[in-house]
Design an enzyme around this catalytic site. Structure first.
Site, PDB file in Angstrom:
ATOM      1  N   GLY A   1      53.330  33.581  33.996  1.00 34.30           N
ATOM      2  CA  GLY A   1      54.122  33.829  35.209  1.00 34.30           C
ATOM      3  C   GLY A   1      53.429  34.749  36.199  1.00 34.30           C
TER       4      GLY A   1
ATOM      5  N   HIS B   1      46.917  29.787  39.189  1.00 37.48           N
ATOM      6  CA  HIS B   1      47.855  29.008  38.374  1.00 37.48           C
ATOM      7  C   HIS B   1      48.203  27.684  39.072  1.00 37.48           C
ATOM      8  CE1 HIS B   1      49.067  33.270  37.251  1.00 37.48           C
ATOM      9  NE2 HIS B   1      48.803  32.766  36.068  1.00 37.48           N
TER      10      HIS B   1
HETATM   11  P1  AMP Z   1      47.914  33.664  32.645  1.00 36.74           P
HETATM   12  O1  AMP Z   1      49.240  33.546  33.318  1.00 36.74           O
HETATM   13  O2  AMP Z   1      47.105  34.833  33.115  1.00 36.74           O
HETATM   14  O3  AMP Z   1      48.010  33.557  31.145  1.00 36.74           O
HETATM   15  O4  AMP Z   1      47.083  32.397  33.109  1.00 36.74           O
HETATM   16  C1  AMP Z   1      47.562  31.093  32.912  1.00 36.74           C
HETATM   17  C2  AMP Z   1      46.451  30.111  33.192  1.00 36.74           C
HETATM   18  O5  AMP Z   1      46.011  30.261  34.548  1.00 36.74           O
HETATM   19  C3  AMP Z   1      45.221  30.325  32.303  1.00 36.74           C
HETATM   20  O6  AMP Z   1      44.721  29.074  31.866  1.00 36.74           O
HETATM   21  C4  AMP Z   1      44.265  31.013  33.222  1.00 36.74           C
HETATM   22  O7  AMP Z   1      42.902  30.804  32.901  1.00 36.74           O
HETATM   23  C5  AMP Z   1      44.603  30.367  34.562  1.00 36.74           C
HETATM   24  N1  AMP Z   1      44.150  31.218  35.677  1.00 36.74           N
HETATM   25  C6  AMP Z   1      44.442  32.528  35.862  1.00 36.74           C
HETATM   26  N2  AMP Z   1      43.793  32.998  36.954  1.00 36.74           N
HETATM   27  C7  AMP Z   1      43.079  31.959  37.452  1.00 36.74           C
HETATM   28  C8  AMP Z   1      42.187  31.804  38.567  1.00 36.74           C
HETATM   29  N3  AMP Z   1      41.915  32.811  39.389  1.00 36.74           N
HETATM   30  N4  AMP Z   1      41.628  30.589  38.770  1.00 36.74           N
HETATM   31  C9  AMP Z   1      41.893  29.553  37.924  1.00 36.74           C
HETATM   32  N5  AMP Z   1      42.727  29.635  36.862  1.00 36.74           N
HETATM   33  C10 AMP Z   1      43.307  30.817  36.625  1.00 36.74           C
END
Ligand code: AMP
Length: 279
Positions: A31, A37
């Protein structure tokens, strides 16, 4: 867009979509969504017939001293973003549905989970793999989308899927950055103006490394020195690690080759940031 908190109810809805012949795309998140995301969500909406996004701040991947309680949350804003992207289902289970009081089972990917971020966050990938496997069992996606931003996480999930023979395709999407280079992260919300400025040393150091490699440098020791010098010139930054590894086993390289991963973790004051570059 339908929102589910109950495991049996989300399972029933996804199975109904499957039996109607739709392929299931899945994007697991914690989230506080940003464009990073949403790039995964768009890839799923484009590629799959039915997109499920989970929002669950996973306690198992936080150490007791880490920021589980303070992790930024804004469910209403997240739901507005997801509605606008054409998501079919959002799944936001309560903590005790995922980890009941008598919960005991964890998934570990030995070798890979101890490297890079595993040194300073020894509990992290065990928590990630456990929740991702649980979510895969609930949603049973055909394809799941992860971000290259968390390069080690993507490598470990790919390995878990291969080792356990899971029937899901893993798609890894490129890092989304702000216009000044900072990789988007929910934790960027913690920064004040000075800290945000200081955080630019991560992407700047990777840009220098890329330029050096483009100019012909292959020696990883020299490339790492260039990165470290750039980061150490920033007084608010403290390096956790800078490594150049192969993208599958995450083992250090002497000479950099196409497909290798330059990965780094840096503290800006107490805020820990990661960034990386695939050669
Ligand atoms: P998180 O909510 O931080 O667990 O991230 C959820 C998903 O979003 C994970 O697969 C992350 O690698 C991806 N994600 C987070 N930040 C980025 C970004 N800047 N660029 C691409 N994907 C991202």
């Amino acid at each position: 867009m339908q929102i589910f908190v109950s495991i049996p109810e989300v399972k029933a809805r996804v199975q109904e979509a499957k039996s109607g012949g739709r392929s299931i795309g899945f994007v697991p998140t914690m989230g506080f969504l940003h464009e990073g995301h949403l790039s995964l969500v768009r890839a799923s909406v484009r590629d799959a017939g039915f997109t499920v996004v989970s929002i669950f701040v996973n306690p198992a991947q936080f150490a007791p001293h880490e920021d589980f309680e303070d992790y930024p949350r804004d469910m209403e804003r997240d739901l507005d973003f997801l509605r606008a992207e054409g998501v079919d289902v959002v799944f936001t289970p309560p903590r005790d549905a995922v980890y009941p009081a008598d919960y005991h089972t964890y998934v570990e990917v030995h070798g890979l989970q101890e490297r890079l971020c595993g040194n300073s966050r020894p509990q992290f990938f065990r928590g990630v793999c456990t929740v991702v496997l649980k979510l895969f069992h609930i949603i049973e996606p055909d394809v799941a989308f992860f971000g290259q931003k968390d390069a080690q996480q993507s490598a470990i999930i790919r390995r878990m899927v291969k080792d356990l023979g899971l029937d899901v395709r893993i798609e890894v999407c490129p890092i989304v950055r702000d216009s000044d280079g900072l990789a988007l992260s929910s934790r960027n919300a913690y920064f004040n103006v000075d800290q945000r400025e200081a955080a630019l040393c991560l992407s700047r150091s990777l840009d220098l490394a890329r330029a050096k490699i483009t100019a012909g440098e292959r020696n990883t020791g020299r490339i790492i020195s260039i990165i470290r010098d750039e980061i150490e010139a920033e007084p608010q930054a403290k390096i956790d690690y800078v490594e150049i590894v192969d993208a599958d086993e995450l083992l250090p390289k002497d000479k950099v080759e196409e497909g290798d991963l330059i990965a780094l973790a840096v503290y800006i004051d107490h805020i820990r940031l990661i960034d990386n570059l695939i050669i």
